[in-house]
Write a protein that holds these residues in place. Structure first.
Motif, mmCIF file in Angstrom:
data_model
loop_
_atom_site.group_PDB
_atom_site.id
_atom_site.type_symbol
_atom_site.label_atom_id
_atom_site.label_comp_id
_atom_site.label_asym_id
_atom_site.label_seq_id
_atom_site.Cartn_x
_atom_site.Cartn_y
_atom_site.Cartn_z
ATOM 1 N N LEU A 40 1.046 -38.998 -58.607
ATOM 2 C CA LEU A 40 1.750 -37.904 -57.961
ATOM 3 C C LEU A 40 1.951 -36.759 -58.942
ATOM 4 O O LEU A 40 2.439 -36.973 -60.057
ATOM 5 C CB LEU A 40 3.114 -38.365 -57.436
ATOM 6 C CG LEU A 40 3.107 -39.476 -56.386
ATOM 7 C CD1 LEU A 40 4.529 -39.862 -56.029
ATOM 8 C CD2 LEU A 40 2.342 -39.049 -55.147
ATOM 9 N N SER A 41 1.595 -35.558 -58.543
ATOM 10 C CA SER A 41 1.793 -34.403 -59.399
ATOM 11 C C SER A 41 3.284 -34.094 -59.505
ATOM 12 O O SER A 41 3.994 -34.033 -58.497
ATOM 13 C CB SER A 41 1.055 -33.196 -58.826
ATOM 14 O OG SER A 41 1.423 -32.021 -59.517
ATOM 15 N N ALA A 42 3.753 -33.882 -60.728
ATOM 16 C CA ALA A 42 5.181 -33.633 -60.935
ATOM 17 C C ALA A 42 5.619 -32.293 -60.364
ATOM 18 O O ALA A 42 6.784 -32.120 -59.984
ATOM 19 C CB ALA A 42 5.510 -33.699 -62.422
ATOM 20 N N ASP A 43 4.706 -31.323 -60.273
ATOM 21 C CA ASP A 43 5.081 -29.963 -59.868
ATOM 22 C C ASP A 43 4.628 -29.594 -58.460
ATOM 23 O O ASP A 43 4.837 -28.458 -58.021
ATOM 24 C CB ASP A 43 4.502 -28.951 -60.860
ATOM 25 C CG ASP A 43 5.078 -29.137 -62.254
ATOM 26 O OD1 ASP A 43 6.304 -29.255 -62.364
ATOM 27 O OD2 ASP A 43 4.286 -29.155 -63.222
ATOM 28 N N SER A 44 4.018 -30.520 -57.741
ATOM 29 C CA SER A 44 3.560 -30.206 -56.383
ATOM 30 C C SER A 44 4.737 -30.097 -55.419
ATOM 31 O O SER A 44 5.864 -30.492 -55.730
ATOM 32 C CB SER A 44 2.599 -31.290 -55.892
ATOM 33 O OG SER A 44 1.379 -31.245 -56.600
ATOM 34 N N GLN A 45 4.456 -29.581 -54.239
ATOM 35 C CA GLN A 45 5.469 -29.519 -53.192
ATOM 36 C C GLN A 45 5.357 -30.766 -52.310
ATOM 37 O O GLN A 45 4.260 -31.204 -51.957
ATOM 38 C CB GLN A 45 5.281 -28.278 -52.330
ATOM 39 C CG GLN A 45 5.698 -26.986 -53.005
ATOM 40 C CD GLN A 45 5.703 -25.821 -52.027
ATOM 41 O OE1 GLN A 45 4.937 -25.783 -51.064
ATOM 42 N NE2 GLN A 45 6.595 -24.864 -52.265
ATOM 43 N N TYR A 46 6.524 -31.309 -51.957
ATOM 44 C CA TYR A 46 6.568 -32.513 -51.138
ATOM 45 C C TYR A 46 7.429 -32.267 -49.903
ATOM 46 O O TYR A 46 8.034 -31.204 -49.736
ATOM 47 C CB TYR A 46 7.097 -33.697 -51.955
ATOM 48 C CG TYR A 46 6.181 -34.051 -53.103
ATOM 49 C CD1 TYR A 46 5.039 -34.799 -52.888
ATOM 50 C CD2 TYR A 46 6.447 -33.596 -54.393
ATOM 51 C CE1 TYR A 46 4.179 -35.113 -53.933
ATOM 52 C CE2 TYR A 46 5.595 -33.895 -55.447
ATOM 53 C CZ TYR A 46 4.464 -34.658 -55.211
ATOM 54 O OH TYR A 46 3.617 -34.949 -56.234
ATOM 55 N N ARG A 47 7.493 -33.269 -49.063
ATOM 56 C CA ARG A 47 8.226 -33.160 -47.803
ATOM 57 C C ARG A 47 8.747 -34.531 -47.413
ATOM 58 O O ARG A 47 8.036 -35.528 -47.535
ATOM 59 C CB ARG A 47 7.278 -32.627 -46.718
ATOM 60 C CG ARG A 47 7.889 -32.481 -45.334
ATOM 61 C CD ARG A 47 6.804 -31.975 -44.390
ATOM 62 N NE ARG A 47 7.268 -31.789 -43.037
ATOM 63 C CZ ARG A 47 6.477 -31.440 -42.022
ATOM 64 N NH1 ARG A 47 5.184 -31.227 -42.240
ATOM 65 N NH2 ARG A 47 6.969 -31.282 -40.799
ATOM 66 N N LEU A 48 9.992 -34.575 -46.972
ATOM 67 C CA LEU A 48 10.609 -35.818 -46.519
ATOM 68 C C LEU A 48 11.026 -35.660 -45.063
ATOM 69 O O LEU A 48 11.653 -34.672 -44.702
ATOM 70 C CB LEU A 48 11.830 -36.167 -47.373
ATOM 71 C CG LEU A 48 11.581 -36.401 -48.862
ATOM 72 C CD1 LEU A 48 12.903 -36.562 -49.596
ATOM 73 C CD2 LEU A 48 10.698 -37.627 -49.078
ATOM 74 N N VAL A 49 10.678 -36.645 -44.253
ATOM 75 C CA VAL A 49 11.113 -36.675 -42.858
ATOM 76 C C VAL A 49 11.933 -37.944 -42.671
ATOM 77 O O VAL A 49 11.401 -39.052 -42.730
ATOM 78 C CB VAL A 49 9.914 -36.660 -41.886
ATOM 79 C CG1 VAL A 49 10.414 -36.692 -40.437
ATOM 80 C CG2 VAL A 49 9.042 -35.428 -42.128
ATOM 81 N N LEU A 50 13.239 -37.763 -42.505
ATOM 82 C CA LEU A 50 14.164 -38.897 -42.375
ATOM 83 C C LEU A 50 14.461 -39.132 -40.904
ATOM 84 O O LEU A 50 14.880 -38.208 -40.188
ATOM 85 C CB LEU A 50 15.459 -38.609 -43.132
ATOM 86 C CG LEU A 50 16.457 -39.765 -43.177
ATOM 87 C CD1 LEU A 50 15.968 -40.832 -44.162
ATOM 88 C CD2 LEU A 50 17.834 -39.283 -43.591
ATOM 89 N N ILE A 51 14.247 -40.365 -40.459
ATOM 90 C CA ILE A 51 14.451 -40.716 -39.055
ATOM 91 C C ILE A 51 15.613 -41.700 -38.978
ATOM 92 O O ILE A 51 15.521 -42.824 -39.477
ATOM 93 C CB ILE A 51 13.177 -41.338 -38.456
ATOM 94 C CG1 ILE A 51 11.998 -40.376 -38.653
ATOM 95 C CG2 ILE A 51 13.376 -41.656 -36.988
ATOM 96 C CD1 ILE A 51 10.651 -41.035 -38.578
ATOM 97 N N HIS A 52 16.695 -41.255 -38.381
ATOM 98 C CA HIS A 52 17.902 -42.072 -38.242
ATOM 99 C C HIS A 52 17.904 -42.704 -36.864
ATOM 100 O O HIS A 52 17.780 -42.014 -35.847
ATOM 101 C CB HIS A 52 19.150 -41.213 -38.443
ATOM 102 C CG HIS A 52 20.426 -41.932 -38.117
ATOM 103 N ND1 HIS A 52 20.940 -42.928 -38.910
ATOM 104 C CD2 HIS A 52 21.288 -41.792 -37.072
ATOM 105 C CE1 HIS A 52 22.064 -43.365 -38.379
ATOM 106 N NE2 HIS A 52 22.292 -42.701 -37.271
ATOM 107 N N VAL A 53 18.027 -44.036 -36.834
ATOM 108 C CA VAL A 53 18.099 -44.768 -35.576
ATOM 109 C C VAL A 53 19.463 -45.456 -35.525
ATOM 110 O O VAL A 53 19.713 -46.367 -36.318
ATOM 111 C CB VAL A 53 16.974 -45.814 -35.458
ATOM 112 C CG1 VAL A 53 16.998 -46.466 -34.088
ATOM 113 C CG2 VAL A 53 15.623 -45.168 -35.724
ATOM 114 N N PRO A 54 20.368 -45.028 -34.652
ATOM 115 C CA PRO A 54 21.717 -45.604 -34.638
ATOM 116 C C PRO A 54 21.715 -47.104 -34.375
ATOM 117 O O PRO A 54 21.127 -47.585 -33.415
ATOM 118 C CB PRO A 54 22.399 -44.858 -33.481
ATOM 119 C CG PRO A 54 21.633 -43.590 -33.339
ATOM 120 C CD PRO A 54 20.217 -43.951 -33.672
ATOM 121 N N GLY A 55 22.335 -47.831 -35.297
ATOM 122 C CA GLY A 55 22.651 -49.240 -35.089
ATOM 123 C C GLY A 55 21.557 -50.271 -35.045
ATOM 124 O O GLY A 55 21.727 -51.308 -34.407
#
Length: 413
Positions: free
Chosen positions: A176-191
């Motif tokens: 993984l490049s230390a200086d690249s741009q990344y993206r996180l998609v967090l999916i919350h599912v209740p319970g």
């Protein structure tokens, strides 16, 4: 003159085995020439085959030996196809030698052929099991190492230059490049239960066609990856990831309607991943508590609601200051709050507010007069702006429970 006694089947079988073993050098040489496999390996395989056909049915110990042989070959990196081709060529060379033994009774020859074919099937199956066992163990070990690296990248503190340098170096070591741009998609599912999260991760990974990253010819961490992350599902991708459309289509199929998605957008460098994930996690919790569902977007879309949670006591004081007279009305308090909320949401149009509340315009007008009387102010100008903010703060406070901290001034000793 006495008739010559015919040899028994056992004697003929023993003679056949002796002759095949005597032909071992030529059988090995033929197989080496056909497969380009080392003679030592062919000689060992020859002995295994002869031991196998010596029994009517392969024993458990023999099959275990073949599985072990498959594991050793897999650990050496020998391609499966080449190994299996070697055994097929060896068996064919053995069979050609058997067919040259014309004085051996046909029944003995056919019995040997049956054992050779059945033994070959069993041996190939056992060797394949050995290969699979090594592949499974290798995949599990790689998965554990990958998980440890991702845990570090996504949660380790960045308090000191040494921490930041270590994270950068570890990312680079795993592709993984230390200086690249990344993206996180967090999916919350209740319970959900933990096992359900793992199942959903597998399903989403299949739906969005994430490339496998545990093969030995693809070292390092290959993005995107889908993780079960602290009761959430997390997609870790590059900023230019093009799989959002597939993910949006897959979510309702896998999760139904009860989920919240926070998309961080571009993140600058691996050093910023942990902070971005922390904000996304908290935003998902806030959104869920507020009843928001679906693709909410980036944490900034909840910035105002989140701000109200920074100091819950201060927010309650503000709500009490602005809305206290209405909330204190023992007979119509909640009705007045609802009416004010809908009235402001209707751009202060009494007829529209009445339609939304299913009330007569006269009733809405009466309630608005009551609100102005209790507040001691007319509903116009800056007053409505303050009341709108107070209503939002009240909603956030009620619907998010104990998410925000109770901040109080410490007393001097």
């Amino acid at each position: 003159m006495a008739r010559k006694k015919e040899p028994t089947a056992e004697a003929s079988r023993a003679l056949l085995f002796d002759r095949i073993r005597g032909a071992k050098p030529s059988i090995v040489a033929t197989t080496v020439r056909d497969t380009d496999i080392e003679a030592n390996d062919i000689e060992l395989a020859f002995e295994h085959v002869m031991d196998l056909v010596a029994e009517p049915v392969p024993t458990a110990d023999q099959l275990a030996g073949w599985r072990d042989q498959g594991e050793r070959l897999a650990l050496r990196g020998a391609p499966t196809e080449r190994v299996l081709d070697g055994y097929l060529s060896l068996n064919w060379a053995i069979w050609e030698s058997v067919m040259q033994q014309e004085e051996i009774p046909r029944t003995v020859i056919l019995d040997f052929a049956d054992r050779l074919l059945r033994g070959l099937d069993d041996a190939i199956a056992a060797i394949s099991e050995g290969y699979v066992r090594v592949e499974v163990e290798a995949a599990a070990a790689h998965s554990e190492r990958r998980r440890a690296v991702l845990e570090d990248l996504l949660s380790a503190p960045r308090a000191t230059p040494r921490d930041r340098a270590r994270i950068r170096l570890r990312a680079q070591r795993h592709g993984l490049s230390a200086d690249s741009q990344y993206r996180l998609v967090l999916i919350h599912v209740p319970g959900p239960e933990e096992s359900e999260i793992e199942t959903r991760v597998d399903q989403l990974e299949t739906q969005i066609r994430v490339p496998a990253s545990h093969h030995r010819d693809k070292p390092g961490i290959r993005l995107p990856v889908v993780l079960d992350w602290r009761a959430h599902v997390l997609v870790f991708a590059t900023a230019g990831w093009t799989g959002e459309k597939r993910l949006r289509q897959a979510l309702p199929k896998v999760l139904g309607k009860d989920f919240v998605v926070i998309d961080t957008g571009p993140i600058e460098g691996v050093e910023s991943l942990a902070d971005a994930l922390t904000h996304a996690d908290y935003s998902a919790t806030v959104a869920s508590a507020l009843g928001r569902r679906g693709w909410v977007g980036d944490p900034a879309s909840l910035a105002l609601e989140t701000t109200f949670l920074l100091d819950r006591q201060l927010v309650r004081n503000a709500v009490d200051r602005e809305l206290g007279p209405l909330l204190s009305d023992p007979r119509m308090g909640e009705e007045l709050i609802e009416t004010l909320q809908v009235y402001l949401g209707s751009k202060q149009n009494i007829r529209e507010a009445a339609r939304r509340l299913h009330l007569a315009p006269r009733t809405v007008a009466y309630r608005l007069e009551r609100i102005e009387s209790l507040l001691g102010e007319e509903l116009e100008g800056d007053v409505t702006l303050r009341l709108g903010a107070a209503l939002l703060a009240l909603r956030v406070d009620r619907e998010t429970g104990g998410l925000g901290p109770e901040v109080t001034d410490s007393e001097d000793d």
